[in-house]
Design an enzyme around this catalytic site. Structure first.
Site, PDB file in Angstrom:
ATOM      1  N   PHE A 130      -8.232  24.073  37.242  1.00 31.44           N
ATOM      2  CA  PHE A 130      -8.729  22.744  37.584  1.00 31.44           C
ATOM      3  C   PHE A 130     -10.075  22.518  36.888  1.00 31.44           C
ATOM      4  CE2 PHE A 130     -10.723  19.650  40.477  1.00 31.44           C
ATOM      5  CZ  PHE A 130      -9.720  18.699  40.528  1.00 31.44           C
ATOM      6  N   TYR A 232      -9.633  18.452  52.512  1.00 30.27           N
ATOM      7  CA  TYR A 232      -9.155  17.062  52.543  1.00 30.27           C
ATOM      8  C   TYR A 232      -7.750  16.907  51.981  1.00 30.27           C
ATOM      9  CZ  TYR A 232     -11.330  17.346  47.872  1.00 30.27           C
ATOM     10  OH  TYR A 232     -11.704  17.740  46.625  1.00 30.27           O
ATOM     11  N   LYS A 233      -7.144  18.006  51.505  1.00 28.77           N
ATOM     12  CA  LYS A 233      -5.769  17.923  51.000  1.00 28.77           C
ATOM     13  C   LYS A 233      -4.817  18.223  52.163  1.00 28.77           C
ATOM     14  CE  LYS A 233      -7.374  18.583  46.326  1.00 28.77           C
ATOM     15  NZ  LYS A 233      -7.825  19.504  45.291  1.00 28.77           N
TER      16      LYS A 233
HETATM   17  C1  LIG Z   1      -9.118  19.296  44.630  1.00 26.46           C
HETATM   18  C2  LIG Z   1      -9.573  20.509  43.923  1.00 26.46           C
HETATM   19  C3  LIG Z   1     -10.932  20.828  43.820  1.00 26.46           C
HETATM   20  C4  LIG Z   1     -11.954  19.861  44.342  1.00 26.46           C
HETATM   21  O1  LIG Z   1     -13.263  20.287  44.333  1.00 26.46           O
HETATM   22  P1  LIG Z   1     -14.361  19.335  44.990  1.00 26.46           P
HETATM   23  O2  LIG Z   1     -15.608  20.095  44.910  1.00 26.46           O
HETATM   24  O3  LIG Z   1     -13.913  19.032  46.385  1.00 26.46           O
HETATM   25  O4  LIG Z   1     -14.400  18.073  44.201  1.00 26.46           O
HETATM   26  C5  LIG Z   1     -11.274  22.032  43.248  1.00 26.46           C
HETATM   27  N1  LIG Z   1     -10.326  22.876  42.746  1.00 26.46           N
HETATM   28  C6  LIG Z   1      -9.016  22.573  42.799  1.00 26.46           C
HETATM   29  C7  LIG Z   1      -7.990  23.519  42.263  1.00 26.46           C
HETATM   30  C8  LIG Z   1      -8.602  21.379  43.368  1.00 26.46           C
HETATM   31  O5  LIG Z   1      -7.312  21.065  43.410  1.00 26.46           O
END
Ligand SMILES: *Cc1c(COP(=O)(O)O)cnc(C)c1O
Length: 422
Positions: A130, A232-233
């Site tokens: 990501f 939040y997922k």
């Molecule tokens: C959604 C997601 C994030 C989000 O990170 P935030 O700090 O909440 O923006 C990080 N890593 C992965 C793999 C994700 O899917």
């Protein structure tokens, strides 16, 4: 293509009738009639108890209790962490805390890991991690004069662990990987990866964002060192709700994180002149936690715990398998291809479909078909099925609407230009 499922709409209705988790759909705030929400892996839906729980925290905790409520609030992140550890990620108490965002937690734990391996100069990740993970690790590599070693991962099938085995060695300080790949949904074998990493003498940091709440996780059982993940997922805790971090107990006193805030100080309210890290998971905290944003985590985790992670995984696997069967049967002739693992044991709870027009199709689905998927570069339509909230009939109807949008070329009137948020 032959399928283990009956592929008529009536078969979907029957699958819903037999679904032991079907009743949980009514425990969420309703969405507008006809809307099919397939993005619970990006922002989970609102549990129907959450608004009142937040209102109570605002009125009673803040409005009534004022600063006195801090006696309750001060350890809230660790209490919630212990609960998440027990119900969802196989972690004994004292190793999980709710704190900050996933991005910030990743920074803290990755920095702690590389400073604990001062004689090593490489961070291993995959090119398909990501973005926030890749950017944070690139920043740390720059700051500490380390090399980022990005191993190739197949965009659809994920990382081949033999490739990882070749890449780690005596120079590796840290390996950072996603348990479930954010685009393809490919699921890694955590215990097998951990063995490879530990054989090389390095530390492992898992990003659990796309697996926590959907896939059983055994952090203690797999000898994981470090992990982060969002709430939040699949945990349904709302936009920007704070994240979790996990540090295995025997590592805690050997690691130092770089944000030396007062919530990680040994005797916080002594307000002493010198920073001295607290023992235990507390040393990985930073500053004042967002109490009001943590309340929804409690509601989301309660629902998941009541359903049980085993049942959630069983339904998630069945939903994605059903979706894939329908996509093969009804969408292949319209230019779609399943772009993720076909083995349910190697997949999380979402499915990616490749289509040359995926971007415009995603727009047309939202604007003309009342289906909310998301788009991921390049050319992928990502369909998240949340075991608590997605029904089999919704999957059937979504595939039917996707087929109509593609067959009637309803996407052609949408712009090919990208948007600020996809
Ligand atoms: C959604 C997601 C994030 C989000 O990170 P935030 O700090 O909440 O923006 C990080 N890593 C992965 C793999 C994700 O899917």
């Amino acid at each position: 293509m032959a399928s283990a499922f009956g592929l008529d709409r009536g078969d979907a209705v029957e699958l819903d009738r037999c679904d032991p988790l079907a009743g949980f759909r009514d425990r969420f705030a309703p969405v507008e009639p006809g809307l099919i929400y397939l993005d619970g892996n990006s922002l989970g839906r609102l549990p129907d108890t959450t608004a009142d729980a937040v209102a109570t925290a605002v009125r009673t905790g803040w409005g009534g209790g004022l600063v006195r409520s801090w006696t309750e609030w001060i350890d809230y992140g660790s209490r919630l962490g212990d609960r998440i550890g027990r119900e969802l990620i196989g972690a004994a108490p004292g190793q999980v805390a709710v704190s900050d965002s996933t991005t910030v937690n990743l920074y803290k734990l990755a920095a702690a890991a590389i400073t604990a391996r001062p004689d090593r100069d490489e961070i291993v990740l995959t090119g398909d991690d990501f973005p926030t993970d890749r950017y944070v690790l690139a920043g740390l590599a720059h700051q500490h004069g380390l090399t980022l070693r990005s191993v190739p991962a197949d965009i659809d099938e994920g990382l081949d662990i033999d490739v990882l085995r070749e890449a780690v060695g005596p120079r590796t300080a840290l390996v950072c990987l996603s348990h479930v790949a954010y685009r393809s949904g490919a699921l890694l074998d955590m215990a097998a990866v951990n063995r490879i990493v530990h054989d090389s003498g390095s530390l492992v940091l898992w990003d659990l964002c796309h697996s926590i709440g959907a896939v059983p996780i055994e952090l203690d059982g797999s000898a994981t060192d470090l992990a982060v993940g969002c709430t939040y997922k699949y945990l349904n805790a709302g936009p920007g709700s704070p994240a979790i971090l996990y540090v295995r107990s025997d590592l805690q006193d050997r690691l130092r994180q770089p944000i030396q805030g007062w919530f990680s100080q040994r005797d916080q309210f002594a307000m002493g002149p010198v920073y001295e890290p607290a023992d235990g998971i507390t040393r990985f905290l930073t500053g004042t936690p967002p109490i009001l944003a943590m309340v929804p985590i409690e509601e989301g985790v309660s629902l998941l715990a009541e359903a049980g992670i085993g049942a959630l995984r069983a339904k998630g696997s069945l939903l994605t398998e059903y979706l894939i069967a329908l996509a093969d049967h009804r969408l292949a002739e319209h230019g779609f291809r399943v772009a993720g693992p076909r083995d349910p044991g190697r997949r999380g709870s979402h499915v990616c479909l490749h289509h040359d027009e995926a971007w415009r199709i995603s727009r047309a689905l939202i604007e003309t078909a009342n289906v909310v998927p998301d788009y991921r570069t390049p050319d992928r339509l990502r369909l998240g099925v949340a075991p608590l909230t997605t029904s089999f009939t919704e999957v059937w109807d979504a595939i039917d609407r996707i087929r109509a949008v593609a067959a009637q070329r309803r996407y052609e009137r949408f712009s090919t230009e990208s948007a600020r948020v996809t």
